[in-house]
Design an enzyme around this catalytic site. Structure first.
Site, PDB file in Angstrom:
ATOM      1  N   LYS A 119      46.150 -13.173  41.598  1.00 17.31           N
ATOM      2  CA  LYS A 119      45.394 -14.366  42.030  1.00 17.31           C
ATOM      3  C   LYS A 119      44.233 -14.629  41.063  1.00 17.31           C
ATOM      4  CE  LYS A 119      46.671 -13.240  46.733  1.00 17.31           C
ATOM      5  NZ  LYS A 119      46.583 -13.603  48.111  1.00 17.31           N
ATOM      6  N   GLU A 138      56.723 -15.007  52.701  1.00 11.76           N
ATOM      7  CA  GLU A 138      55.310 -14.688  52.877  1.00 11.76           C
ATOM      8  C   GLU A 138      54.754 -15.454  54.078  1.00 11.76           C
ATOM      9  OE1 GLU A 138      53.624 -12.959  49.008  1.00 11.76           O
ATOM     10  OE2 GLU A 138      53.064 -15.057  49.138  1.00 11.76           O
TER      11      GLU A 138
HETATM   12  C1  PEP Z   1      50.178 -12.858  48.061  1.00 14.04           C
HETATM   13  O1  PEP Z   1      49.170 -13.448  47.697  1.00 14.04           O
HETATM   14  O2  PEP Z   1      51.275 -13.217  47.629  1.00 14.04           O
HETATM   15  C2  PEP Z   1      50.041 -11.762  49.006  1.00 14.04           C
HETATM   16  C3  PEP Z   1      51.097 -11.291  49.573  1.00 14.04           C
HETATM   17  O3  PEP Z   1      48.733 -11.299  49.229  1.00 14.04           O
HETATM   18  P1  PEP Z   1      48.316  -9.994  50.062  1.00 14.04           P
HETATM   19  O4  PEP Z   1      49.242  -8.870  49.646  1.00 14.04           O
HETATM   20  O5  PEP Z   1      46.914  -9.733  49.688  1.00 14.04           O
HETATM   21  O6  PEP Z   1      48.491 -10.314  51.502  1.00 14.04           O
END
Ligand code: PEP
Length: 250
Positions: A11, A167
């Site tokens: 990110k 996700e």
């Molecule tokens: C992502 O940003 O794709 C993600 C899964 O973040 P996190 O693992 O921090 O939840």
């Protein structure tokens, strides 16, 4: 055998020095392991430096986004061919932060997927429901909308270069990981849809607050082929333990 993949989405984190250190630690920890394809996705300004660190290792480089065109008057955008030019093999598209914070639509994401595939990139297409959509029983209809929109323009011959990342929005960066049962149910549905499209073996990754402790159970689900990792990808020990958990068992 479906390919197993663990991708780190850094990110908007790190700086130049930290990006180099993190990439170096991943390269060292992965060694010559190729049973899991490890991918790191740094912020755009650090792609070239990280590419240097990854050179000669099996760890692949990915972008976190790209535009739908290869060049032109699109201030602030980065094109798929630019990503290829600096050594990327992957690009994340349709991430929920881009959908919900930056307002990206399925139609826009679909055009970007098409452009990225045509440029020779493998696309990690993110799909997933909000908590409200889950509570309203709309998970599968969200998948259908996001898959149809995201793959609307994709050249059929290039579909094998797509990786799906499930996700759930409520699980990203919240510490509330979906249960292995919820994940398997979602991945099973997605695999059914991929089978109908003629690509049953596309890797389907889970993402959402995965850490080293939770990864083994999540990755043991039959339709889970690895993970897209946010927060834990910034901690080399955590990330490498997650890669270990994704190794084929037995
Ligand atoms: C992502 O940003 O794709 C993600 C899964 O973040 P996190 O693992 O921090 O939840």
């Amino acid at each position: 055998m479906r390919q197993r993949i663990v991708a780190g989405n850094w990110k908007m984190n790190t700086n130049r020095a930290v990006a180099r250190q993190l990439a170096g630690a991943v390269v060292q920890g992965v060694g010559s392991e190729t049973r899991v394809q490890v991918v790191v996705c740094p912020p755009f300004p650090y792609l070239t430096e990280v590419a240097e660190v990854l050179a000669g290792s099996p760890v692949a480089l990915g972008g976190q986004n790209c535009y739908e065109r290869n060049e032109g008057a699109f201030t602030g955008e980065v094109s798929p061919t630019m990503l290829v030019d600096v050594g990327c093999r992957y690009v994340i598209l349709g991430h929920s932060e881009r959908r919900h914070i930056l307002g990206e639509t399925d139609a826009f994401i679909g055009r970007k997927v098409d452009a990225a595939l045509k440029a020779g990139l493998r696309v990690i297409l993110c799909v997933g429901e909000t908590l409200e959509e889950r509570q309203a029983g709309q998970v599968n209809s969200v998948f259908d909308r996001q898959l149809q929109g995201g793959l609307a323009h994709a050249d059929k011959g290039l579909l094998s270069n797509v990786v799906i990342a499930y996700e759930p929005v409520w699980a990203i960066g919240t510490g509330h990981t979906a249960t292995p049962e919820q994940v398997q149910e979602a991945h099973r549905f997605l695999r059914t849809r991929l089978s109908e499209m003629g690509v049953p073996d596309l890797p389907i990754l889970y993402g959402g607050s995965v850490d080293a402790a939770k990864a083994p159970k999540l990755f043991a689900a039959p339709d889970v082929d690895g993970g897209l990792i946010g927060g834990a990808s910034l901690k080399p020990d955590q990330f490498l333990a997650i890669v270990q958990a994704a190794l084929p068992q037995g």
